[in-house]
Design a protein around this motif. Structure first.
Motif, short mmCIF file in Angstrom:
data_model
loop_
_atom_site.label_atom_id
_atom_site.label_comp_id
_atom_site.label_asym_id
_atom_site.label_seq_id
_atom_site.Cartn_x
_atom_site.Cartn_y
_atom_site.Cartn_z
N GLU A 60 0.82 -1.21 0.00
CA GLU A 60 0.00 0.00 0.00
C GLU A 60 0.86 1.27 0.00
O GLU A 60 0.50 2.27 -0.64
CB GLU A 60 -0.94 -0.03 1.22
CG GLU A 60 -2.22 0.77 1.07
CD GLU A 60 -2.11 2.14 1.69
OE1 GLU A 60 -1.21 2.31 2.54
OE2 GLU A 60 -2.90 3.04 1.32
N HIS A 61 2.01 1.21 0.68
CA HIS A 61 2.83 2.44 0.79
C HIS A 61 3.57 2.79 -0.50
O HIS A 61 4.29 3.78 -0.56
CB HIS A 61 3.81 2.33 1.97
CG HIS A 61 5.00 1.44 1.74
ND1 HIS A 61 4.91 0.07 1.72
CD2 HIS A 61 6.29 1.73 1.51
CE1 HIS A 61 6.12 -0.44 1.49
NE2 HIS A 61 6.97 0.55 1.36
N LEU A 62 3.38 1.98 -1.56
CA LEU A 62 4.02 2.28 -2.84
C LEU A 62 3.08 3.03 -3.79
O LEU A 62 3.47 3.39 -4.90
CB LEU A 62 4.48 0.97 -3.50
CG LEU A 62 5.38 0.07 -2.66
CD1 LEU A 62 5.74 -1.20 -3.43
CD2 LEU A 62 6.66 0.80 -2.23
N ILE A 63 1.86 3.26 -3.34
CA ILE A 63 0.85 3.88 -4.20
C ILE A 63 1.08 5.40 -4.32
O ILE A 63 1.37 6.08 -3.34
CB ILE A 63 -0.57 3.62 -3.61
CG1 ILE A 63 -0.95 2.14 -3.78
CG2 ILE A 63 -1.63 4.52 -4.25
CD1 ILE A 63 -1.20 1.71 -5.21
N HIS A 84 3.37 4.77 -7.40
CA HIS A 84 4.04 6.06 -7.50
C HIS A 84 5.14 5.99 -8.56
O HIS A 84 5.91 5.03 -8.59
CB HIS A 84 4.66 6.39 -6.13
CG HIS A 84 5.07 7.82 -5.99
ND1 HIS A 84 6.17 8.34 -6.61
CD2 HIS A 84 4.52 8.85 -5.30
CE1 HIS A 84 6.29 9.62 -6.30
NE2 HIS A 84 5.29 9.95 -5.51
N VAL A 113 8.55 5.52 -7.28
CA VAL A 113 8.81 4.15 -6.81
C VAL A 113 9.24 3.26 -7.98
O VAL A 113 10.20 2.49 -7.88
CB VAL A 113 7.56 3.56 -6.12
CG1 VAL A 113 7.71 2.06 -5.90
CG2 VAL A 113 7.29 4.27 -4.80
N VAL A 173 -1.61 10.86 -0.85
CA VAL A 173 -0.73 10.02 -1.66
C VAL A 173 0.07 9.10 -0.74
O VAL A 173 0.98 9.55 -0.05
CB VAL A 173 0.23 10.88 -2.51
CG1 VAL A 173 1.15 10.01 -3.35
CG2 VAL A 173 -0.56 11.83 -3.40
N PRO A 174 -0.30 7.81 -0.69
CA PRO A 174 0.34 6.93 0.30
C PRO A 174 1.87 6.92 0.26
O PRO A 174 2.50 6.98 1.32
CB PRO A 174 -0.23 5.55 -0.06
CG PRO A 174 -1.55 5.84 -0.68
CD PRO A 174 -1.36 7.13 -1.43
N HIS A 175 2.45 6.89 -0.94
CA HIS A 175 3.92 6.83 -0.96
C HIS A 175 4.55 8.14 -0.48
O HIS A 175 5.57 8.13 0.20
CB HIS A 175 4.47 6.47 -2.34
CG HIS A 175 5.94 6.25 -2.32
ND1 HIS A 175 6.52 5.17 -1.66
CD2 HIS A 175 6.99 6.98 -2.79
CE1 HIS A 175 7.84 5.26 -1.76
NE2 HIS A 175 8.15 6.34 -2.44
N ALA A 217 4.47 7.97 3.08
CA ALA A 217 5.45 6.99 3.59
C ALA A 217 6.85 7.57 3.65
O ALA A 217 7.64 7.21 4.53
CB ALA A 217 5.43 5.74 2.71
N ALA A 220 11.92 9.84 -6.39
CA ALA A 220 10.53 9.95 -5.92
C ALA A 220 10.19 11.40 -5.56
O ALA A 220 9.11 11.90 -5.89
CB ALA A 220 10.30 9.03 -4.72
N ASP A 250 10.02 13.46 -8.87
CA ASP A 250 8.83 13.06 -9.63
C ASP A 250 7.58 13.70 -9.03
O ASP A 250 6.76 14.29 -9.73
CB ASP A 250 8.71 11.54 -9.62
CG ASP A 250 7.47 11.04 -10.36
OD1 ASP A 250 7.46 11.15 -11.59
OD2 ASP A 250 6.53 10.59 -9.69
#
Lengths: 146, 153
Positions: A48-51, A60, A63, B16-18, B21, B60, B63
């Protein structure tokens, strides 16, 4: 990097799984290695944390880029068996399809290996290898300072 | 050039989850321009011997910053897609230091937005990395979710 130095001293290819296990950022992304002989496939298990876009949802872009960069660095370490990690000089990422919330695979191909700089091409795909979601082309420095 | 280090706005990245994170925060934004930051975190280290953050974090950050710069200019939030992103790495990030990114959407056409960005610690003229990106506009994805609250009310 201990993994690389030991392999270098013993004149062996480094273990790519041990290499990614020793890099905190690879653990953060959750990258795994599937090695069959000299063929390496990197795996980015869905998490989930790669979205990056929760509405689609889609991985993402950063990612996917980072995953392909790791794929390139692992392939260079494996093929050149050098004592230290390759450093990126420049990378160009083409985003071809949206990264769906499933596992992603990566494979790198060294296009040209020079003494100091290596040119690498990487592809990332999900269910079908013939439908890549992204590609990376880049130059990496393998020897000398900066 | 010294950065204004205002409080993170938290805008856009919360959904935005990433971005959440990696604790990415927007610290300054105006139409077409944004400054974002990612704080140092030992989980992001790419080389445990030097403590240097992995290039992927810079990727990341840049981007995401480029995407926000486009959205802030076109107001097509969530309806853009990165076509390509080129990053030139000038120097490794300093171990233990936060990374900032400035991104500028300098041209928008009917279908495409062009962006450039710089990742740095304190000084934009001493970059960690620079990037150039192109984004496709008006992709079918959502219906403008992530729209920021209207300024001044």
């Amino acid at each position: 990097m201990e993994v690389l130095r030991r392999a270098f001293q013993e004149g062996m290819r480094p273990d790519p799984q041990a290499l990614v296990d020793s890099i905190p950022y690879c653990q953060f992304l959750g990258i795994k290695i599937d090695r069959k002989g000299t063929e390496i496939t990197t795996i980015l298990p869905y998490a989930e944390h790669l979205i990056g876009n929760p509405i689609l949802p889609a991985l993402h872009g950063g990612v996917i880029g980072a995953f392909m960069e790791v794929t390139a660095i692992v392939q260079i370490a494996f093929e050149t068996s050098g004592p230290s990690l390759a450093k990126p000089v420049d990378i160009t990422i083409d985003y071809l399809r949206s990264g769906r919330p499933v596992d992603t695979y990566g494979r790198a191909h060294i296009t040209k290996q020079g003494k100091r700089v290596i040119n690498v091409h990487v592809e990332a795909w999900q269910e079908e290898h013939t439908k890549p979601i992204a590609a990376l082309r880049g130059h990496f420095l393998v020897a000398g300072e900066d | 050039m010294t950065e204004q280090r205002s409080k993170p706005t938290g805008y856009v990245v919360a959904g935005v989850p990433h971005a959440a994170a990696i604790k990415l925060a927007v610290i300054d934004i105006k139409p077409g321009e944004v400054v974002c930051t990612v704080p140092f975190d030992p989980r992001f280290v790419g080389n445990p011997e030097t403590g240097v953050v992995h290039g992927g974090i810079v990727t990341a950050l840049l981007d995401n910053a480029c995407g926000i710069a486009v959205s802030s200019r076109t107001r097509q939030f969530g309806q853009i897609a990165t076509l390509d992103l080129r990053i030139d790495y000038m120097k490794p990030a300093n171990a233990g230091a936060d990374i900032y990114a400035f991104a500028e959407c300098y041209k928008v056409t009917r279908n495409i937005a062009f962006v450039r960005g710089i990742a740095y610690h304190d000084d934009r003229s001493d970059p960690i990395a620079t990037c150039a990106a192109a984004f496709m506009l008006g992709t079918k994805s959502d219906k403008g979710v992530n729209l920021p609250p209207k300024e001044g009310g």
